[in-house]
Design a protein around this motif. Structure first.
Motif, short mmCIF file in Angstrom:
data_model
loop_
_atom_site.label_atom_id
_atom_site.label_comp_id
_atom_site.label_asym_id
_atom_site.label_seq_id
_atom_site.Cartn_x
_atom_site.Cartn_y
_atom_site.Cartn_z
N GLN A 1 1.02 -1.32 0.19
CA GLN A 1 0.02 -0.12 -0.14
C GLN A 1 1.07 1.21 0.25
OE1 GLN A 1 -2.79 0.13 3.33
NE2 GLN A 1 -3.29 2.12 3.18
N VAL A 2 0.60 2.65 -0.69
CA VAL A 2 2.04 3.13 -0.99
C VAL A 2 0.70 4.69 -0.14
CG1 VAL A 2 2.22 5.27 -2.01
CG2 VAL A 2 1.84 3.10 -3.30
N GLN A 3 1.73 4.97 0.66
CA GLN A 3 1.19 6.16 1.51
C GLN A 3 2.06 6.74 1.65
OE1 GLN A 3 1.40 3.99 5.07
NE2 GLN A 3 -0.54 4.12 4.90
N LEU A 4 2.09 8.52 1.28
CA LEU A 4 2.92 9.44 1.02
C LEU A 4 2.24 10.21 2.37
CD1 LEU A 4 2.24 10.41 -2.34
CD2 LEU A 4 4.58 9.62 -1.85
N GLY A 5 3.52 10.79 3.32
CA GLY A 5 2.98 11.06 4.35
C GLY A 5 4.20 13.06 4.42
N GLU A 6 3.16 13.79 4.91
CA GLU A 6 3.63 15.48 4.14
C GLU A 6 3.20 16.09 5.92
OE1 GLU A 6 0.65 15.78 0.68
OE2 GLU A 6 0.47 14.87 3.14
N SER A 7 4.91 16.94 6.25
CA SER A 7 5.01 17.37 7.68
C SER A 7 5.57 18.55 7.36
CB SER A 7 5.62 15.95 8.92
OG SER A 7 7.05 16.21 8.02
N GLY A 8 5.38 19.13 9.03
CA GLY A 8 5.73 20.36 8.87
C GLY A 8 5.17 21.46 7.96
N GLY A 9 4.15 21.35 8.32
CA GLY A 9 3.66 22.71 7.63
C GLY A 9 3.30 23.07 8.97
N GLY A 10 1.77 24.63 9.10
CA GLY A 10 1.71 24.54 10.83
C GLY A 10 1.55 26.73 9.90
N LEU A 11 1.41 27.13 11.33
CA LEU A 11 1.49 29.11 11.15
C LEU A 11 2.93 29.55 10.94
CD1 LEU A 11 -0.11 31.11 11.48
CD2 LEU A 11 -0.26 31.58 13.41
N VAL A 12 2.90 30.48 10.24
CA VAL A 12 4.08 31.30 9.99
C VAL A 12 3.67 32.76 9.51
CG1 VAL A 12 4.37 30.53 7.63
CG2 VAL A 12 6.47 31.43 9.43
N GLN A 13 4.54 33.66 10.17
CA GLN A 13 4.14 34.87 9.42
C GLN A 13 4.78 35.71 8.49
OE1 GLN A 13 6.36 37.16 12.74
NE2 GLN A 13 4.36 37.50 13.94
N ALA A 14 4.54 36.73 7.31
CA ALA A 14 4.83 36.36 6.16
C ALA A 14 6.25 37.08 7.05
CB ALA A 14 3.88 38.06 6.03
N GLY A 15 6.72 36.67 5.19
CA GLY A 15 8.38 36.69 5.29
C GLY A 15 9.33 35.76 6.16
N GLY A 16 8.33 34.43 6.54
CA GLY A 16 9.22 33.55 7.03
C GLY A 16 9.67 32.15 6.59
N SER A 17 9.92 31.46 7.33
CA SER A 17 10.31 30.81 5.80
C SER A 17 9.50 29.35 7.08
CB SER A 17 12.02 30.64 5.84
OG SER A 17 12.26 30.85 5.64
N LEU A 18 9.18 27.83 5.83
CA LEU A 18 8.92 26.70 6.44
C LEU A 18 9.24 24.97 5.42
CD1 LEU A 18 4.57 27.14 6.90
CD2 LEU A 18 7.38 26.03 8.56
N ARG A 19 9.20 24.46 5.54
CA ARG A 19 10.04 23.07 5.03
C ARG A 19 9.17 22.44 5.36
NH1 ARG A 19 15.46 18.60 5.94
NH2 ARG A 19 15.76 18.74 4.38
N LEU A 20 8.41 21.34 4.11
CA LEU A 20 8.05 20.80 4.31
C LEU A 20 8.55 19.53 4.13
CD1 LEU A 20 4.91 22.74 2.50
CD2 LEU A 20 4.87 21.91 4.48
N SER A 21 8.27 18.23 4.43
CA SER A 21 8.90 17.04 3.93
C SER A 21 7.79 15.97 3.15
CB SER A 21 9.53 16.30 5.03
OG SER A 21 10.24 17.05 5.69
N CYS A 22 7.74 15.22 2.57
CA CYS A 22 7.11 14.25 2.69
C CYS A 22 7.70 13.04 2.16
CB CYS A 22 6.60 14.41 1.28
SG CYS A 22 4.85 12.81 0.64
N SER A 23 6.75 11.61 3.27
CA SER A 23 7.65 10.80 3.73
C SER A 23 6.85 9.22 3.11
CB SER A 23 8.10 10.09 4.71
OG SER A 23 8.27 8.93 5.26
N ALA A 24 7.83 9.12 2.12
CA ALA A 24 6.48 8.15 1.31
C ALA A 24 6.67 6.09 1.16
CB ALA A 24 7.60 7.48 -0.03
#
Length: 123
Positions: A1-24
């Motif tokens: 069974q294929v699974q893709l799971g995202e992580s790293g999201g959330g609330l951030v202020q304008a001008g900020g940074s985020l790193r999203l990950s997706c594990s398969a």
């Protein structure tokens, strides 16, 4: 069974940074093109970035070009999306996707999708 799971999201202020990950899991990750898409409230899902199986081919939507970096680690079965200089208009649910066709901006080219993760950018 294929699974893709995202992580790293959330609330951030304008001008900020985020790193999203997706594990398969459940697929031969190195054989799949990986993409990131997003969907804002009331809008259609849109392409963000895509990366070829080896990582040698990359494409970005104009809306994130210069602010986003997609990368992958085939040893870890993971694809990443680094987003910098975030804007309120980047607020959306972000999805990762896996496909066997040549890397594409078309959502229809992808066979498997994660459940998505919320990114909210406050002004």
């Amino acid at each position: 069974q294929v699974q893709l799971g995202e992580s790293g999201g959330g609330l951030v202020q304008a001008g900020g940074s985020l790193r999203l990950s997706c594990s398969a899991s459940g697929l031969t990750f190195r054989a799949y093109v990986m993409g990131w898409f997003r969907q804002a409230p009331g809008k259609e899902r849109e392409f963000v970035a895509t990366i070829s199986t080896s990582g040698g081919g990359i494409s970005y939507a104009d809306s994130v070009k210069g602010r986003a970096t997609i990368s992958r680690d085939n040893a870890k079965n993971t694809v990443y999306l680094q987003m910098n200089s975030l804007k309120p208009e980047d607020t959306a649910v972000y999805y990762c996707a896996a496909g066997r066709r040549a890397y594409s901006e078309d959502a229809g080219a992808y066979n498997y999708w994660g459940q998505g993760i919320q990114v909210t950018v406050s002004s």
